[in-house]
Design a protein around this motif. Structure first.
Motif, short mmCIF file in Angstrom:
data_model
loop_
_atom_site.label_atom_id
_atom_site.label_comp_id
_atom_site.label_asym_id
_atom_site.label_seq_id
_atom_site.Cartn_x
_atom_site.Cartn_y
_atom_site.Cartn_z
N VAL B 146 0.78 -1.13 -0.14
CA VAL B 146 -0.01 -0.18 0.01
C VAL B 146 0.87 1.35 -0.22
N GLY B 147 0.09 2.40 -0.42
CA GLY B 147 0.87 3.67 -0.13
C GLY B 147 0.46 4.27 1.11
N PRO B 148 0.63 5.35 1.48
CA PRO B 148 0.36 5.92 2.81
C PRO B 148 -1.07 5.79 3.09
N VAL B 149 -1.34 5.30 4.37
CA VAL B 149 -2.94 5.27 4.99
C VAL B 149 -2.71 6.01 6.18
N PRO B 150 -3.70 6.98 6.29
CA PRO B 150 -3.75 7.76 7.49
C PRO B 150 -4.49 6.92 8.45
N MET B 151 -4.24 7.22 9.72
CA MET B 151 -4.73 6.72 10.97
C MET B 151 -6.31 6.76 10.76
N GLY B 152 -6.95 5.78 11.05
CA GLY B 152 -8.70 6.13 11.26
C GLY B 152 -9.21 5.93 9.60
N ALA B 153 -8.36 5.50 8.67
CA ALA B 153 -8.93 5.78 7.24
C ALA B 153 -10.25 4.70 7.21
N ASP B 154 -11.03 5.24 6.50
CA ASP B 154 -12.41 4.60 6.05
C ASP B 154 -11.99 3.38 4.98
N ARG B 155 -12.80 2.60 4.63
CA ARG B 155 -12.77 1.44 3.60
C ARG B 155 -12.37 2.05 2.09
N ALA B 156 -13.10 3.23 1.87
CA ALA B 156 -12.66 3.73 0.45
C ALA B 156 -11.32 4.17 0.34
N THR B 157 -10.80 4.75 1.43
CA THR B 157 -9.18 5.23 1.45
C THR B 157 -8.41 4.01 1.39
N ALA B 158 -8.91 3.00 2.35
CA ALA B 158 -7.95 1.90 2.40
C ALA B 158 -7.99 1.30 0.99
N SER B 159 -8.96 1.00 0.29
CA SER B 159 -9.04 0.29 -0.73
C SER B 159 -8.14 1.06 -1.95
N ALA B 160 -8.34 2.34 -1.88
CA ALA B 160 -7.40 3.36 -2.92
C ALA B 160 -6.03 3.43 -2.72
N ALA B 161 -5.76 2.83 -1.48
CA ALA B 161 -4.24 2.91 -1.14
C ALA B 161 -3.59 1.71 -1.86
N ILE B 162 -4.15 0.55 -2.11
CA ILE B 162 -3.54 -0.51 -2.57
C ILE B 162 -2.63 -0.16 -3.96
N ARG B 163 -1.50 -0.69 -4.06
CA ARG B 163 -0.69 -0.24 -5.16
C ARG B 163 -0.28 -1.48 -5.99
N LEU B 164 0.05 -2.68 -5.27
CA LEU B 164 0.51 -3.74 -5.93
C LEU B 164 0.04 -4.99 -4.97
N LEU B 165 -0.19 -6.03 -5.93
CA LEU B 165 -0.48 -7.30 -5.35
C LEU B 165 0.72 -8.42 -5.66
N THR B 166 0.74 -9.35 -4.80
CA THR B 166 1.72 -10.62 -4.93
C THR B 166 1.14 -11.70 -4.12
N VAL B 167 1.87 -12.95 -4.12
CA VAL B 167 1.48 -13.99 -3.43
C VAL B 167 2.92 -14.18 -2.31
N CYS B 168 2.43 -14.96 -1.30
CA CYS B 168 3.87 -14.87 -0.17
C CYS B 168 3.85 -15.99 0.37
N ASN B 169 4.68 -16.70 1.13
CA ASN B 169 4.75 -17.76 1.87
C ASN B 169 5.07 -17.42 3.43
N ASP B 170 4.07 -17.24 4.13
CA ASP B 170 4.32 -16.81 5.42
C ASP B 170 4.82 -18.18 6.43
N VAL B 171 6.06 -18.51 6.34
CA VAL B 171 6.77 -19.75 6.81
C VAL B 171 6.43 -19.55 8.31
N SER B 172 5.99 -20.77 8.85
CA SER B 172 5.58 -20.91 10.23
C SER B 172 6.32 -22.17 10.99
N LEU B 173 6.76 -22.05 12.15
CA LEU B 173 7.34 -23.09 13.10
C LEU B 173 6.43 -23.35 14.08
#
Lengths: 339, 339
Positions: B146-173
């Motif tokens: 994401v780009g910058p997201v201000p404290m207390g952002a609403d859903r529209a602001t949050a959604s508009a802040a998404i810049r890029l997507l990818t996939v990841c592996n959250d390795v867990s022990l």
């Protein structure tokens, strides 16, 4: 040497060298543009920065007046902020979480949490909260910035990785702590941006005050011009910085520029003596409230409200704030309405 | 457009643009040296990168062959990695923690933890552990930067802040999870370095697959050449990315370049159907083991051991891995002895 990061309109600011007397400063941009860049190239950058500091201290470079108000956090955004729990008396006083581990396990290995490091607050920035009814507290801590630490590092490796020291304010929203901890995923909403003092200082500047991987200096906290606490960071630090780094690196490498907090500085002491009579007091409000509850049946010290001011400094034997001062005012910031 | 970060001997690597067919690449260094730098100047950098991508796709620039083996994680070190829990069936299946909240509270607000972001793993790097008896698991997730997201952002602001997507592996022990959670400070030792696919992609590249703040693509996990799971990331995502970002920004700003994970992709389904017969399977081993325990009285699927290989990819309707592939082998790395 003493380093700081000053505002230059960029997110990571600009690295400067500060004179020993904290009065003058000179840009370090010909050596490294930012503190992170200097840490990334520490073998080359460190002696060059030290030489620049020598020139500044000798008066060979005039430099400019050092104004802490121009400072950002030394690392305005860092790749990692880990907060340890080095002082057991802090944990003992504030821990009310049901189902927490027994004391034996707590004293065998330090607790620590992964903190947010994407926006670390400048020393004189406000403590911005959406609502000051969230029980805003400060936590005065010593912080170490390290070079690369390999997974499974031993104490000697951990200790040798310490590059710089400073003092910080791990701001806590106490009303959200229990919720964060009970959901099991750990601190998140209860820990907004941590603030840092203007200066980061190499360990060799402290002579005897830096020994046994502890910084033996008083950490003074002042709320609205009243002394609130002055515990010594070298006293009762059950887990020293080497312990904290070893623990943090148990299952993974730590990247260059990782910041590790000592946990709230806390001394075991006669809790009755008021700070105005030389008493030690506390480096956070929650500890004071717990002690008050036990003693008087109710907590007396309020949490911070909008307009309250908190100042934090680590003092040398002359009372000089070795890292400069954290000086923050609590401010309520209402989220903007969005379309 | 599609972006990647390739090795250049520096910690943050070098930003490159990758062609739509994922075959060719061109350096983006004249626009921004690193992905973080591009994100910091997104308003200027984004159209310039898009224009460069257009030239590459049109054959106006020859470029070089794209080799995923030269890739680092898109952000090899990030200022923030937050992992949400968007898929409730994952939580329900793996959650065995005593004293956890009731289901109602879990479904009202997403759980999330602060992850370590100082060293994010390259797509083809080993999963380095000190001991493969720690119950090494993978977790396949979608991640948004994401780009910058201000404290207390609403859903529209949050959604508009998404810049890029990818996939990841959250390795867990897994052997360390309970210990991390029970001490109350949250995930730490149980979550070593998260690995990322080679490519980050802007949302406009997905046409209809990116909608409702969810990525409607199958996420395929393959262990040692056997298909292990293929849940759809757009299905059963109770908390979408806007929800996760809003929750993350409740008490603080989110800095530019913050990475937010979806949580382990998990579909509610007939858990009995084997993947070889088109069954959905799971995006982590722990879920499979929980289901096996309930069904057969014991877990059958082992955790990953040294030498085991895990591959993860998000597939479009043609079966093309849209972010390229994560391809990791578990490796035991014994800490060096120190003097």
């Amino acid at each position: 040497m003493k380093l700081a990061t000053v505002k230059n309109g960029r997110p990571d600011g600009q690295l400067v060298v500060v004179s020993s007397d904290r009065l003058r400063t000179v840009s370090a941009s010909r050596i490294a543009p930012t503190l992170q860049a200097a840490l990334d190239d520490w073998t080359e950058a460190s002696p060059a920065l030290a030489a620049l500091a020598d020139q500044l201290n000798a008066g060979e470079i005039a430099g400019q007046m050092f104004d802490p108000a121009t400072c950002l956090a030394p690392l305005p955004r860092a790749f990692q902020w880990i907060d340890g729990a080095g002082y057991l008396s802090h944990l003992e006083r504030v821990r009310t979480l049901k189902g927490s581990k027994d004391a034996e396990l707590q004293s065998a290995r330090p607790l620590m949490y992964q903190g947010g490091s994407d926006s670390l607050s400048a020393p004189m920035s406000p403590i911005a909260v959406t609502d000051d009814a969230l029980a805003v507290d400060f936590e005065a801590e010593i912080a170490a910035i390290v070079g690369p630490v390999p997974m499974g590092a031993d104490r000697a490796t951990a200790s040798a990785a310490i590059r710089l020291l400073t003092v910080c304010n791990d701001v806590s929203l106490r009303r959200l702590v229990l919720d964060d901890l009970q959901n099991g995923f750990g601190f998140f909403h209860a820990k907004p941006s941590t603030a840092f003092a203007p200066l980061v200082v190499t360990t060799d500047e402290f002579d005897d005050a830096w020994r046994d991987n502890r910084l033996h200096l008083r950490v003074q906290s002042v709320i609205n011009d009243s002394l609130f606490g002055q515990p010594n960071a070298g006293v009762d630090m059950h887990f020293d910085f080497a312990d904290l780094i070893v623990e943090a690196a148990r299952t993974r490498d730590l990247g260059t520029g990782t910041i590790i907090g000592s946990g709230t500085v806390s001394n075991r002491h006669d809790e009755g003596l008021p700070t105005k009579k030389g008493g030690i007091g506390f480096a956070c409000i929650a500890e004071a409230r717990t002690v008050e509850k036990l003693k008087y049946g109710r907590a007396r010290t309020p949490f911070l409200k909008a307009g309250d001011r908190i100042r934090i400094a680590a003092l040398d034997s002359d009372g000089t704030p070795v890292f400069g001062e954290i000086d923050q005012i609590v401010t309520v910031r209402t989220p903007k309405a969005h379309g």
